[in-house]
Enzyme design. Structure first.
Site, PDB file in Angstrom:
ATOM      1  N   ASP A  67      35.926  43.073  43.663  1.00  0.00           N
ATOM      2  CA  ASP A  67      36.141  41.959  44.596  1.00  0.00           C
ATOM      3  C   ASP A  67      36.091  42.427  46.047  1.00  0.00           C
ATOM      4  O   ASP A  67      36.909  42.035  46.868  1.00  0.00           O
ATOM      5  CB  ASP A  67      37.465  41.244  44.314  1.00  0.00           C
ATOM      6  CG  ASP A  67      37.517  39.855  44.961  1.00  0.00           C
ATOM      7  OD1 ASP A  67      36.435  39.312  45.256  1.00  0.00           O
ATOM      8  OD2 ASP A  67      38.618  39.331  45.172  1.00  0.00           O
ATOM      9  N   SER A 103      42.174  35.520  51.957  1.00  0.00           N
ATOM     10  CA  SER A 103      41.356  36.479  51.222  1.00  0.00           C
ATOM     11  C   SER A 103      40.406  37.210  52.161  1.00  0.00           C
ATOM     12  O   SER A 103      39.679  36.591  52.934  1.00  0.00           O
ATOM     13  CB  SER A 103      40.556  35.769  50.134  1.00  0.00           C
ATOM     14  OG  SER A 103      41.401  35.211  49.165  1.00  0.00           O
ATOM     15  N   HIS A 138      34.531  37.392  46.403  1.00  0.00           N
ATOM     16  CA  HIS A 138      34.632  35.971  46.069  1.00  0.00           C
ATOM     17  C   HIS A 138      34.545  35.083  47.312  1.00  0.00           C
ATOM     18  O   HIS A 138      34.403  33.866  47.195  1.00  0.00           O
ATOM     19  CB  HIS A 138      35.902  35.681  45.266  1.00  0.00           C
ATOM     20  CG  HIS A 138      37.168  35.654  46.053  1.00  0.00           C
ATOM     21  ND1 HIS A 138      38.045  36.724  46.109  1.00  0.00           N
ATOM     22  CD2 HIS A 138      37.736  34.687  46.821  1.00  0.00           C
ATOM     23  CE1 HIS A 138      39.089  36.404  46.853  1.00  0.00           C
ATOM     24  NE2 HIS A 138      38.924  35.174  47.312  1.00  0.00           N
TER      25      HIS A 138
END
Length: 488
Positions: A160, A236, A130
């Site tokens: 992911d 992230s 992402h």
């Protein structure tokens, strides 16, 4: 140098030969005092050599050596992607959005940021999908401010994860991956990343949970390490490291109602990252995970006695595809899978994780319980078969639903679109600009056009050509049947 001080005796104490009230004079050498003080200061921890902490006491003093070792291999990632945005201002309103689906579009550049971890000295970097997925420009900035452009070697939206290659990179700092099964709840960890774009930041905590498979969001198939180390937007793709500086996971998301860290963060285990790197090295640009071809549910306390289990746990098989490798190995509906390769599994996501780590082309030893008896059965790890041919079809400009993309359902299509295992016929891969306005969605199984049953993309195309002024579509959406009616 000498000094003295006076002590006055106790008026009632005459046994020591002191005259009541007379001062007692004591002499001492100041050089001895200073020497003792200097010796004491030299033994304090602040003067000790800095190194990675090896005990709980040392950890409480400082994380500095560990941070200095790990942070050079954690990078900041800046991406750009071009999207097609409608100019109509009503498109931002959920109610008006459906009335402006065909409005004019214009390019829009979206910027985002995240983190990544260097795994090899020649510039292999892991991050979240992402963060870098669909990006048209990826810029990676190291802790020492060196910058590199990067390209995606392999990405997977479900897991992911994405593997990047830095262009013209060499002799870079890197971090090692630690086997996930060694990680235990309660271990001290550090989370390193770039939260909110403020710059590289380190936060500390512990591993607060393992095998968290119910924490996924979006398209992610969740199987995570849980930590209370603060993780925020921008973290992230960053590293979750142990006290030896090894990566145990890649930070991916948080559980929060406010959007900020509430002490529950999740990281993708390092074993899955290793599987991604191996497939990227083999030249894959899409992650190929083994296909189970079955559905199941976790065995709870009420079900455990029924299946002859001493304790609740494992997965009871509720359905299997006819070409599932588990069916080929002799499994049946009602069998309980309790372990894969000797490691306990309690959810379907956990089983998929174990199979993905084992890798395609290998064989896993799957432990099952049937009628109270436990045994271990070898299961071949295969990809979902792309047979019969999917016959992908896109309707053209002269067709009623121009741009509608259809495919014949087979195991590979079932796996890609997350369809029911018993799905048959023809499925919508992409509704296109026209069919989306009549209500068709990706994953809809088209069962009937007007009064005509359809079982292939060609059947749908012919039925639409023969349709009258009004068209009625019957589709299967999940476990429901939906009827859509529109005028040509």
């Amino acid at each position: 140098m000498a000094g003295a001080f006076s002590v006055y005796g106790d008026p009632g104490n005459t046994k020591q030969g002191l005259q009541a009230g007379a001062p007692l004079r004591i002499s001492f050498d100041m050089k001895h005092i200073f020497a003792s003080l200097a010796l004491t200061l030299l033994t304090l921890p602040v003067f000790a050599d800095q190194r990675v902490p090896t005990s709980q006491t040392e950890v409480q003093l400082s994380f500095v050596p560990l941070v200095q070792k790990a942070t050079p291999a954690v990078v900041n990632i800046y991406t750009k992607r071009v999207t097609q945005a409608r100019r109509n201002t009503f498109m931002e309103d959920p109610f008006f959005e459906r009335f402006f689906q065909s409005g004019p579009r214009e390019p829009r550049v979206q910027n985002s940021l995240g983190s990544g971890v260097i795994l090899t000295s020649d510039g292999i970097v892991v991050s979240n999908y992402h963060v870098v997925g669909m990006a048209t420009d990826i810029r990676v900035v190291l802790n020492d401010r060196r910058e590199y452009t990067a390209r995606v070697l392999l990405g997977d939206e479900d897991s992911d994860l994405a593997i990047l290659q830095l262009e013209d990179a060499s002799d870079l700092p890197s971090l090692d991956l630690r086997p996930s099964d060694e990680v235990q709840v309660g271990e001290l960890v550090l989370a390193i990343g770039n939260p909110f774009g403020v710059g590289q930041t380190v936060s500390s905590g512990i591993v607060s949970g393992l095998a968290r498979s119910g924490a996924s969001n979006g398209n992610g198939r969740g199987y995570f390490i849980q930590t209370d180390a603060p993780i925020n937007p921008g973290n992230s793709g960053g590293a979750l490291i142990d006290m030896s500086g090894r990566v145990i996971g890649i930070n991916t998301r948080i559980l929060s109602r406010s959007g900020g860290s509430n002490g529950i963060g999740f990281a993708i285990p390092a074993d899955l990252v290793r599987a991604f790197v191996e497939q990227a090295d083999a030249g894959n640009d899409v992650f190929a995970r083994p296909w189970a071809g079955l559905s199941g549910q976790t065995v709870d306390a009420d079900m455990a006695e029924t299946f002859g289990l001493e304790l609740p746990g494992g997965i009871v098989i509720s359905g299997m595809h006819p070409v599932s490798p588990f069916q080929s190995a002799g499994f049946q509906v009602g069998d309980v899978i309790v372990a894969v390769d000797g490691l306990a599994v309690n959810t379907p996501s956990e089983m998929v994780f174990r199979m993905s780590v084992a890798g395609l082309g290998n064989t896993s030893q799957v432990t099952r319980v049937r009628e109270g008896q436990q045994d271990t059965v070898p299961v071949s790890l295969i990809a979902a078969p792309d047979m019969p041919p999917r016959n992908a079809t896109v309707l053209g400009r002269r067709d009623v639903l121009e741009g509608l993309s259809l495919a014949q359902i087979n195991p590979a299509v079932i796996n890609e679109l997350n369809l029911q295992l018993n799905a048959k016929g023809v499925v919508v891969v992409d509704p296109g600009p026209v069919a989306v306005r009549v209500g068709l969605r990706r994953g809809d199984v088209v069962a009937r056009v007007d009064d005509t049953d359809v079982s292939s993309p060609q059947d749908v195309a012919r039925a639409l050509q023969d349709a009258g002024r009004w068209v009625r579509l019957e589709v299967i959406r999940g476990a429901s049947r939906v009827q859509l009616r529109f005028r040509i």
